[in-house]
Design an enzyme around this catalytic site. Structure first.
Site, mmCIF file in Angstrom:
data_model
loop_
_atom_site.group_PDB
_atom_site.id
_atom_site.type_symbol
_atom_site.label_atom_id
_atom_site.label_comp_id
_atom_site.label_asym_id
_atom_site.label_seq_id
_atom_site.Cartn_x
_atom_site.Cartn_y
_atom_site.Cartn_z
ATOM 1 N N ARG A 61 0.843 -1.210 0.000
ATOM 2 C CA ARG A 61 0.000 0.000 0.000
ATOM 3 C C ARG A 61 0.873 1.253 0.000
ATOM 4 N NH1 ARG A 61 -2.071 1.427 4.376
ATOM 5 N NH2 ARG A 61 -2.586 -0.661 5.124
ATOM 6 N N TYR A 113 -17.863 13.772 -17.067
ATOM 7 C CA TYR A 113 -18.173 12.358 -16.981
ATOM 8 C C TYR A 113 -19.256 12.175 -15.903
ATOM 9 C CZ TYR A 113 -17.292 7.462 -15.944
ATOM 10 O OH TYR A 113 -17.420 6.124 -15.723
ATOM 11 N N ASP A 185 -9.219 17.455 -15.656
ATOM 12 C CA ASP A 185 -9.410 16.081 -16.124
ATOM 13 C C ASP A 185 -9.149 16.098 -17.628
ATOM 14 O OD1 ASP A 185 -10.374 13.684 -17.123
ATOM 15 O OD2 ASP A 185 -12.062 13.576 -15.728
ATOM 16 N N LYS A 210 -8.701 4.753 -19.989
ATOM 17 C CA LYS A 210 -9.032 5.190 -21.351
ATOM 18 C C LYS A 210 -7.770 5.217 -22.224
ATOM 19 C CE LYS A 210 -12.938 5.596 -19.180
ATOM 20 N NZ LYS A 210 -13.377 6.842 -18.570
HETATM 21 C C1 LIG Z 1 -13.988 7.281 -17.351
HETATM 22 C C2 LIG Z 1 -13.788 8.675 -16.920
HETATM 23 C C3 LIG Z 1 -13.655 9.007 -15.566
HETATM 24 C C4 LIG Z 1 -13.782 7.970 -14.473
HETATM 25 O O1 LIG Z 1 -12.748 7.059 -14.551
HETATM 26 P P1 LIG Z 1 -12.881 5.520 -14.028
HETATM 27 O O2 LIG Z 1 -11.552 4.984 -14.365
HETATM 28 O O3 LIG Z 1 -14.013 4.909 -14.791
HETATM 29 O O4 LIG Z 1 -13.167 5.604 -12.562
HETATM 30 C C5 LIG Z 1 -13.425 10.325 -15.230
HETATM 31 N N1 LIG Z 1 -13.336 11.288 -16.186
HETATM 32 C C6 LIG Z 1 -13.471 11.004 -17.496
HETATM 33 C C7 LIG Z 1 -13.373 12.106 -18.490
HETATM 34 C C8 LIG Z 1 -13.698 9.695 -17.904
HETATM 35 O O5 LIG Z 1 -13.847 9.425 -19.206
#
Ligand SMILES: *Cc1c(COP(=O)(O)O)cnc(C)c1O
Length: 394
Positions: A61, A113, A185, A210
């Site tokens: 951890r 998101y 983000d 992604k």
């Molecule tokens: C998928 C996504 C998230 C969340 O991510 P997870 O890995 O599914 O928890 C946050 N922001 C954007 C723009 C995303 O496409």
């Protein structure tokens, strides 16, 4: 349509140019055998040489060499000093909120998101964190939403699924003046196309699920920061709460980022191609893609991005939208995005079903809005796939 190659090149660092960093940053041959790839350290703990004497590794951890290699790799790609990885993108955002905004207030883009907005409005409120959602395309709207107790501004640019573009530099100046942290983000852009730290952001966040991992085979998240004290605080919250990626997922992420530059070139090229095809198709009433000259954020996107990735959305009649997503063969009907394979979805009933209908419709997430994650297949096959699916609609 503009030529993305006219944008500014990604800045160079002394450790290498972007493509070289993708392949090498954070990795060196393993010291015992010389293995060229970073091993998967599938272990929960490390044997200590004596009481109080260990080799920098105590418990998984706290430390794991595979995770650390992936963190150093992505930090280099973002031009940042510290990468802190998580078990998912949402876990990364939650850690940041707990570290910097406890008992305070967050201003967030309203069209994020769906899971981000759900956490902000329904979970963080339980921890005494208040959130105001704003249309961050207008820096004035961000400024107007700031309160004395605002600790964090959270942007998502391009946004999901409307591809709104927020001006990172302009908002970073507001944040700096008011002593507030700015997080971007940047999942939809990837560091191949956008580097928020160089535009004044304090934190860049990715769902590594992604584009960064890129092969639709894991969940993960990361925060990249330059400030040492902020990095220490994020490490402290992460080790005290435990939302860590495992060694196997860290290794898969590292394997993904080694080809990020090649994949993004292809996503960028195919994204433009599909956007132009849809813009010329009579069934599409509107196409949202920041690489199109018709996009209201196009000029801004050209200033702060070097390519426009493979994410876009388009508006159809509700019946056309439903038939389209059920008739494509290469574009697979699925949530998620950023993988090598193309995907198609209807946000109103899939990724954004948790957003209240009134807010969805006000922003333009109608039941006829279709989101495309354009993969790295041959662009001609992708166009033909959409052509046949839309022909069936007529
Ligand atoms: C998928 C996504 C998230 C969340 O991510 P997870 O890995 O599914 O928890 C946050 N922001 C954007 C723009 C995303 O496409």
């Amino acid at each position: 349509m503009s030529d993305p190659s006219r944008s500014e090149p990604v800045p160079e660092t002394r450790a290498g140019r972007f493509d070289t960093l993708c392949v090498h940053a954070g990795q060196s041959p393993e010291p015992v055998t010389g293995a060229i790839t970073t091993p998967i350290f599938q272990t929960s703990t490390y044997v200590q040489d004596g009481i109080g004497r260990h080799r920098g590794y105590e418990y998984a951890r706290l430390q794991n060499p595979t995770r650390e290699a992936s963190e150093a790799n992505i930090a280099a790609l973002e031009g940042g000093r510290h990468g802190i990885a998580f078990s998912s993108g949402l876990a990364a955002i939650e850690c940041l909120a707990k570290a910097v905004a406890a008992g305070g207030h967050i201003v967030s883009e309203e069209n994020t998101y769906g899971g981000t907005t759900r956490m902000f409005t329904r979970i963080l409120s339980r921890l005494g964190i208040e959130v105001t959602l704003a249309d961050t395309r207008d820096p004035g709207a961000v400024e107007a939403a700031i309160r004395p107790e605002t600790r964090l501004i959270h942007l998502e640019t391009p946004s999901n699924p409307l591809m709104r573009i927020a001006d990172i530099r302009a908002i970073s100046e507001i944040a700096r003046r008011r002593g507030i942290l700015l997080c971007v983000d940047s999942t939809f852009a990837s560091p191949g196309n956008q580097r928020p730290l160089s535009l004044g952001a304090d934190v860049v966040m990715h769902s590594t699920t992604k584009y960064l991992s890129g092969h639709s085979d894991l969940l993960g998240g990361i925060l990249v920061v330059n400030d040492d004290a902020l990095a220490d605080e994020l490490h402290f919250v992460r080790k005290s709460t435990g939302p860590l990626p495992g060694p196997m997922d860290s290794w898969l992420t590292l394997r993904g980022t080694r080809t990020l530059h090649l994949r993004m070139e292809c996503h960028n090229r195919n994204g433009v191609r599909i956007a132009e095809f849809l813009e010329s198709h009579p069934a599409a009433r509107a196409v949202h893609y920041p690489g199109l000259a018709s996009h209201p954020g196009h000029e801004l996107a050209r200033r702060q991005m070097t390519g426009f990735a493979g994410m876009l959305s388009a508006e159809f009649s509700q019946a056309d939208a439903k038939r389209l997503v059920e008739r494509t063969r290469l574009f697979r009907l699925a949530e998620s995005l950023g993988g090598v394979e193309s995907m198609i979805s209807i946000p109103s009933v899939m990724t954004h079903a948790s957003v209240p209908e009134e807010a969805r419709l006000r922003m333009g997430i109608t039941n006829g809005l279709v989101r495309f994650s354009v993969g790295i297949e041959d662009g001609r096959d992708l166009v033909e796939d959409l052509e046949q699916a839309l022909r069936n609609n007529e």
